[in-house]
Design an enzyme around this catalytic site. Structure first.
Site, PDB file in Angstrom:
ATOM      1  N   HIS A   1      14.999   7.798  17.358  1.00 54.56           N
ATOM      2  CA  HIS A   1      15.521   8.720  16.346  1.00 54.56           C
ATOM      3  C   HIS A   1      16.524   7.996  15.435  1.00 54.56           C
ATOM      4  CE1 HIS A   1      16.953  12.751  14.950  1.00 54.56           C
ATOM      5  NE2 HIS A   1      18.043  12.059  14.709  1.00 54.56           N
ATOM      6  N   GLU A   2      17.504   7.338  16.050  1.00 51.07           N
ATOM      7  CA  GLU A   2      18.537   6.664  15.245  1.00 51.07           C
ATOM      8  C   GLU A   2      17.944   5.496  14.480  1.00 51.07           C
ATOM      9  OE1 GLU A   2      21.016   8.374  14.855  1.00 51.07           O
ATOM     10  OE2 GLU A   2      20.847   9.654  16.617  1.00 51.07           O
TER      11      GLU A   2
ATOM     12  N   HIS B   1      16.707   6.731  11.206  1.00 52.97           N
ATOM     13  CA  HIS B   1      17.810   6.814  10.233  1.00 52.97           C
ATOM     14  C   HIS B   1      18.132   5.418   9.681  1.00 52.97           C
ATOM     15  CE1 HIS B   1      18.950  10.989  10.626  1.00 52.97           C
ATOM     16  NE2 HIS B   1      19.139  10.915  11.932  1.00 52.97           N
TER      17      HIS B   1
ATOM     18  N   GLU C   1      17.175  13.097   7.855  1.00 49.03           N
ATOM     19  CA  GLU C   1      16.681  13.566   9.147  1.00 49.03           C
ATOM     20  C   GLU C   1      15.152  13.455   9.231  1.00 49.03           C
ATOM     21  OE1 GLU C   1      18.735  14.011  11.452  1.00 49.03           O
ATOM     22  OE2 GLU C   1      17.681  15.084  13.032  1.00 49.03           O
TER      23      GLU C   1
HETATM   24 ZN    ZN Z   1      19.326  12.596  13.156  1.00 53.63          ZN
END
Ligand code: ZN
Length: 471
Positions: free
Chosen positions: A267-268, A271, A297
């Site tokens: 997830h990170e 980003h 996001e």
């Molecule tokens: Zn996030």
């Protein structure tokens, strides 16, 4: 870089302010990953002082003169110079429209509300947090009055900070479309998932091996460690210290959970890939910043959900994961692993929710907070309304305030209008991935048959893995 010397002068000043923001971000990063507890007081003072310096530079007469002369030089044009000036004007207005005394009072109220929220959550007593929340709502409504333009609602004026030009009416409309379908999907799959085996995800997984595997996956996804760093923190996050050249991520490890650290990292990483991809020539200007929090996001959710839970992804990676954990996963088949990774199950806590139920958690918060700001919902009605909505959307009812209305940090930070960006990010990510699959019909197969190379591929010199036809 910019055509007009006036725009160049404005961009140069914005870049210098961005250099100060980088120092501030580094202090924040250190606070979450390395700072000893005893350093908190001094750190708060350093961050406060630096924030004040940046704010006063934005508000200086000299800045306003630079902005006005850049505006006359572009004369409303829509080329790159014009768009940059327009965006800097938008940010300038957001900063100066809220009166200094209101900003200061909000900063104080927020810091008190956050400690009150931590204590109230520990004691599971909403009543202890309620007066702080009431005060923050009043203050944020006053800020929204100062920020809003035209007939914009108060909630939209706050939402705009995170999703520029976003409108809550549109979020509500999308929510009403998606909600019944998500409820139906949950009702259909939750009973099946209750029977799904998942015990093997909670066996023993040595943390150093989890780290080694996670780093390998992130390098494959394109995360550039010459411009990045992976650390440990209580809550995973990504920090663009100086994007695109210094973009860092964290995760947290648990010996008996192989899924949580890895999905957090992917997830990170999403980003971080977004920020590492910004044009270095525009670094320090709004041209090298996220379009919105929803778009940000969408990049994390794309890698986490669309790619990282797919059968194709695990067709490639399960054999490698087994090399790291032969004892824990030696007997696990691909199908069972993928099913366990994709369990749909109503649960109380948003951050632990699966892909299907997650948006229901978010919509519940959006509906409540928009009523708090724009409607006549009162703080004392919150716990009951929260629980009733949980029952309606997810079929479960929190047993106490800690696992209900007190679980998220956002309201204690005064961050009203943020929640919809999670929902929008999920929708954007699904649309982007669908478009990618249409444009690249071989995409799923390429992920599944990704070939590992012992030496660097000559066609992608910085990567150790490549699926180009010559390899
Ligand atoms: Zn996030």
């Amino acid at each position: 870089m910019f055509d007009s010397p006036e725009v160049q002068a404005l961009a140069d000043e914005v870049r210098r302010l961005s250099d100060l923001e980088s120092a501030l971000a580094l202090l924040g990063w250190d606070q979450e990953t390395a700072m000893p507890r005893g350093g908190a007081g001094a750190r708060a003072r350093s961050r406060g002082e630096l924030t004040q310096i940046i704010h006063s530079r934005w508000q200086a007469d000299s800045f306003q003169r630079l902005l006005e002369s850049a505006e006359s030089s572009v004369n409303g044009g829509a080329d790159r110079d014009g768009r940059l000036v327009k965006e800097i004007r938008r940010r300038f207005d957001l900063r100066v429209r809220v009166p200094a005394e209101l900003a200061e009072e909000t900063a104080r109220a927020t810091s008190e509300a956050q400690s009150a929220w931590i204590d109230a959550r520990k004691a599971s007593k909403f009543a202890e947090f309620a007066p702080h929340l009431e005060r923050l709502i009043t203050l944020r409504r006053r800020a929204a009055e100062a920020l809003r333009s035209g007939d914009e609602s108060l909630y939209d004026a706050l939402h705009d900070k995170y999703e520029p030009h976003g409108r809550s009416a549109r979020v509500r409309e999308l929510g009403e479309t998606v909600k019944p379908r998500l409820i139906a999907l949950t009702e259909k799959y939750a009973p099946i998932c209750r029977e799904t085996r998942r015990d093997f995800l909670e066996r023993s997984f040595a943390v150093d091996q989890q780290k080694a595997f996670g780093e390998r996956v992130l390098a494959d996804l394109g995360y550039d460690l010459d411009h990045g760093l992976i650390e440990v923190s209580t809550h995973p996050f990504c920090s663009g210290i100086a994007s695109p050249t210094d973009v860092r991520v964290t995760t947290r490890y648990s010996e008996n959970d192989v899924k949580s650290a890895l999905t957090g990292l992917i997830h990170e990483c999403g980003h971080a890939l977004y920020e590492q991809g910004f044009d270095p020539k525009l670094a320090g200007t709004p041209g090298a910043e996220a379009t919105s929090m929803g778009i940000h996001e969408s990049q994390s959710r794309l890698w986490e959900n669309q790619v990282g839970t797919s059968p194709e992804f695990w067709q490639h990676y399960l054999p490698q994961l087994k090399q790291h954990f032969p004892d824990a996963l030696g007997d696990v088949e691909l199908d069972d692993f993928v099913r366990a990774f994709n369990i749909v199950e109503p649960s109380m806590i948003r951050v632990d929710a699966d892909e299907v139920t997650y948006n229901l958690h978010v919509l519940l918060r959006f509906e409540i907070e928009s009523e708090l700001i724009d409607g006549d919902l009162t703080v004392s009605e919150l716990p009951e309304l929260w629980n009733a909505k949980m029952e309606e959307y997810l079929g479960i009812r929190p047993a106490n305030d800690a696992e209900g209305v007190l679980q998220d940090i956002h309201w204690s930070m005064g961050a009203f209008g943020y929640f919809p960006t999670y929902f929008l990010g999920n929708l954007y990510s699904a649309q982007i991935y669908r478009a990618a699959r249409q444009a690249l019909p071989e995409l799923d197969g390429q992920i599944a048959h990704h070939v590992s190379h012992p030496t660097a591929c000559p066609h992608l010199p910085s990567k150790s893995i490549c699926c180009c036809p010559s390899c």
